[in-house]
Design an enzyme around this catalytic site. Structure first.
Site, PDB file in Angstrom:
ATOM      1  N   GLU A 198      76.743  39.150  -2.976  1.00 41.60           N
ATOM      2  CA  GLU A 198      77.746  38.103  -3.235  1.00 41.60           C
ATOM      3  C   GLU A 198      77.898  37.122  -2.076  1.00 41.60           C
ATOM      4  OE1 GLU A 198      81.195  40.292  -4.612  1.00 41.60           O
ATOM      5  OE2 GLU A 198      80.044  41.244  -6.201  1.00 41.60           O
ATOM      6  N   ASN A 233      71.980  39.890  -4.396  1.00 45.23           N
ATOM      7  CA  ASN A 233      72.630  40.333  -5.631  1.00 45.23           C
ATOM      8  C   ASN A 233      73.945  39.574  -5.792  1.00 45.23           C
ATOM      9  OD1 ASN A 233      72.749  42.441  -7.774  1.00 45.23           O
ATOM     10  ND2 ASN A 233      74.542  43.190  -6.658  1.00 45.23           N
ATOM     11  N   HIS A 238      78.153  41.166 -15.102  1.00 51.52           N
ATOM     12  CA  HIS A 238      79.500  41.559 -15.554  1.00 51.52           C
ATOM     13  C   HIS A 238      79.978  40.512 -16.560  1.00 51.52           C
ATOM     14  CE1 HIS A 238      79.988  44.807 -12.706  1.00 51.52           C
ATOM     15  NE2 HIS A 238      79.588  44.011 -11.732  1.00 51.52           N
ATOM     16  N   GLU A 289      74.272  45.389 -12.646  1.00 53.69           N
ATOM     17  CA  GLU A 289      75.648  45.921 -12.823  1.00 53.69           C
ATOM     18  C   GLU A 289      76.213  45.535 -14.187  1.00 53.69           C
ATOM     19  OE1 GLU A 289      78.260  44.817  -9.568  1.00 53.69           O
ATOM     20  OE2 GLU A 289      76.675  45.021  -8.086  1.00 53.69           O
ATOM     21  N   ASP A 346      78.048  45.189 -17.525  1.00 58.60           N
ATOM     22  CA  ASP A 346      79.079  45.703 -18.426  1.00 58.60           C
ATOM     23  C   ASP A 346      79.660  44.511 -19.184  1.00 58.60           C
ATOM     24  OD1 ASP A 346      80.774  44.676 -16.418  1.00 58.60           O
ATOM     25  OD2 ASP A 346      81.380  46.651 -15.702  1.00 58.60           O
TER      26      ASP A 346
HETATM   27  O1  9MR Z   1      82.990  49.535  -9.242  1.00 59.67           O
HETATM   28  C1  9MR Z   1      83.399  49.358  -7.912  1.00 59.67           C
HETATM   29  C2  9MR Z   1      84.851  49.812  -7.756  1.00 59.67           C
HETATM   30  O2  9MR Z   1      84.944  51.199  -7.946  1.00 59.67           O
HETATM   31  C3  9MR Z   1      85.368  49.409  -6.387  1.00 59.67           C
HETATM   32  O3  9MR Z   1      86.750  49.720  -6.312  1.00 59.67           O
HETATM   33  C4  9MR Z   1      85.133  47.936  -6.169  1.00 59.67           C
HETATM   34  C5  9MR Z   1      85.655  47.507  -4.799  1.00 59.67           C
HETATM   35  O4  9MR Z   1      85.452  46.187  -4.547  1.00 59.67           O
HETATM   36  O5  9MR Z   1      83.748  47.637  -6.271  1.00 59.67           O
HETATM   37  C6  9MR Z   1      83.249  47.895  -7.541  1.00 59.67           C
HETATM   38  O6  9MR Z   1      81.883  47.552  -7.621  1.00 59.67           O
HETATM   39  C7  9MR Z   1      81.560  46.170  -7.420  1.00 59.67           C
HETATM   40  C8  9MR Z   1      80.179  46.118  -6.833  1.00 59.67           C
HETATM   41  O7  9MR Z   1      80.100  46.902  -5.675  1.00 59.67           O
HETATM   42  C9  9MR Z   1      79.768  44.685  -6.524  1.00 59.67           C
HETATM   43  N1  9MR Z   1      79.883  43.855  -7.700  1.00 59.67           N
HETATM   44  C10 9MR Z   1      81.138  43.922  -8.410  1.00 59.67           C
HETATM   45  C11 9MR Z   1      81.488  45.373  -8.730  1.00 59.67           C
HETATM   46  C12 9MR Z   1      82.766  45.433  -9.548  1.00 59.67           C
HETATM   47  O8  9MR Z   1      83.834  44.959  -8.816  1.00 59.67           O
END
Ligand code: 9MR
Length: 386
Positions: A187, A230, A266, A295, A297
């Site tokens: 990001e 990513n 997402h 990722e 969903d």
């Molecule tokens: O799914 C992850 C969640 O459990 C965490 O609390 C969160 C913290 O920022 O991160 C989520 O995963 C993220 C991923 O690492 C990067 N892309 C977005 C995902 C969803 O927020």
């Protein structure tokens, strides 16, 4: 049982029939079982009279040379046997949902907590799965000692650079030979119509070249690992994905070891379907890069209804089809495979049902749709090398 057949048209396999409605593992098949021709080298043969759930996604994906992955919640893996069994059965790749992030790996400066991440790597080894490493540098989930040290000036720019190099090197070396690919920077760009590099502590103190530096450090630590950038909201051709395209072109021209682009995927039913994902991936492919959905969903406002379920089938399959159309799209990973542990309800008020399996780990229409596309796709790109 209530059953409704809806013909989905458009970018998806035109005219394909999707069975939408409550599904159970014991439902009678409404058509010939999927994968009647077993995948080459496949172990899960067609079960006469069986349902489509008899062929796991990873088996159906094998003939495409495509990795099918999921994010893994390590607490669920430790405590929930059906979760563990599904994770092993359905997927050929795993990504740590949290345990490889910096705050988890090094909560105290200089003291690494490898346990949970090593457990995931061992789970993957036992189940013949590849590991996608997530993530080396991200502005979220950084350890407090690091962010507060930078904020109060006790860690200056020169020291931060040493710390970042050390972190990248230590983590990539620790998993050398065990992690197929790394999300080296996650990001990095801002959203909107004129994306720029995000104003993170890395950008502020190491300068814009921190991305190239991190890629070089990671490559030195494990020359075989595929190195990815990513991000989210880059599935379509848009200003943000174009910013990545330009950056990737420039880095590769400079022979910086950047091998792949990860598209998080997402999706949300209230936003347009990313129908030019194939063209978007194609331009990275033409640079000689791997691509992957990392990722995926598909969330929406609850309650669930038949139309939202059908929309969700279309969203998942738009991305899966884009990947299958792209010669070097190596992996399609979902961000959690069951609603039981999805991050979505905790982050988006009123939204949910974003994964392919319900809270009881039973297949939803989205799962059946993924099976169908994997089963019917005639795919010339089977030498992806996953
Ligand atoms: O799914 C992850 C969640 O459990 C965490 O609390 C969160 C913290 O920022 O991160 C989520 O995963 C993220 C991923 O690492 C990067 N892309 C977005 C995902 C969803 O927020």
């Amino acid at each position: 049982m209530r059953k409704l057949r809806i013909a989905l048209v458009g970018v998806l396999a035109a005219g394909a029939l999707y069975t939408v409605g409550p599904s159970t593992a014991t439902a009678a098949p409404t058509q010939a079982p999927l994968g009647a021709t077993p995948a080459k080298g496949g172990s899960a043969a067609h079960v006469p009279g069986g349902t489509s759930t008899d062929l796991p996604l990873r088996t159906l994906a094998r003939k495409h040379g495509l990795g099918i992955g999921t994010a893994i919640d390590m607490n669920a893996l430790a405590t929930d046997a059906p979760y563990r069994e599904r994770a092993a059965r359905e997927f050929s790749a795993v990504t740590a949902e949290n345990v490889m992030k910096w705050s988890e790996l090094e909560p105290t400066r200089g003291v690494y907590n490898w346990g949970p991440a090593d457990e995931l790597v061992e789970f993957a080894r036992r189940n013949g799965q590849q590991v996608h490493g997530h993530t080396l540098l991200w502005h979220n989930q950084l350890p407090a000692w690091l962010t507060s040290g930078v904020a109060d000036g006790s860690i200056d720019s020169a020291e931060l650079r040493d710390i970042v190099r050390e972190h990248v090197t230590t983590v990539v070396k620790h998993f050398r030979g065990k992690v197929r690919a790394w999300d080296v920077v996650n990001e990095a760009f801002t959203d909107g119509n004129a994306p720029v590099l995000r104003d993170t502590i890395f950008r502020q103190h190491l300068g814009p070249d921190y991305i190239a530096d991190a890629l070089r450090w990671a490559h030195a630590a494990d020359p075989r690992a595929k190195l990815f950038l990513n991000d989210y909201a880059i599935d379509n051709v848009n200003p943000k994905s174009t910013a990545y395209y330009e950056l990737a072109k420039q880095l590769r021209k400079q022979r910086v070891p950047l091998h792949g682009m990860g598209f998080q995927g997402h999706l949300d039913l209230q936003y347009p379907l990313p129908i030019d994902a194939p063209q978007n991936l194609a331009r990275f492919d033409k640079l000689g890069m791997e691509t992957a959905f990392t990722e995926v969903d598909v969330r929406f406002f609850l309650p669930v209804d038949t139309y939202k379920e059908a929309g969700q089938v279309g969203s998942f399959n738009t991305l899966l089809s884009a990947c299958l159309l792209t010669p070097r799209c190596v992996m399609f990973t979902v961000w959690g495979f069951t609603d039981k542990y999805s991050w979505v309800p905790g982050f988006f008020d009123g939204q949910g049902s974003a994964t392919p399996l319900d809270e009881n780990l039973q297949p939803k229409a989205a799962y059946r749709g993924l099976q169908q596309v994997l089963a019917v796709a005639s795919d010339p790109n089977s030498r992806r090398g996953f």
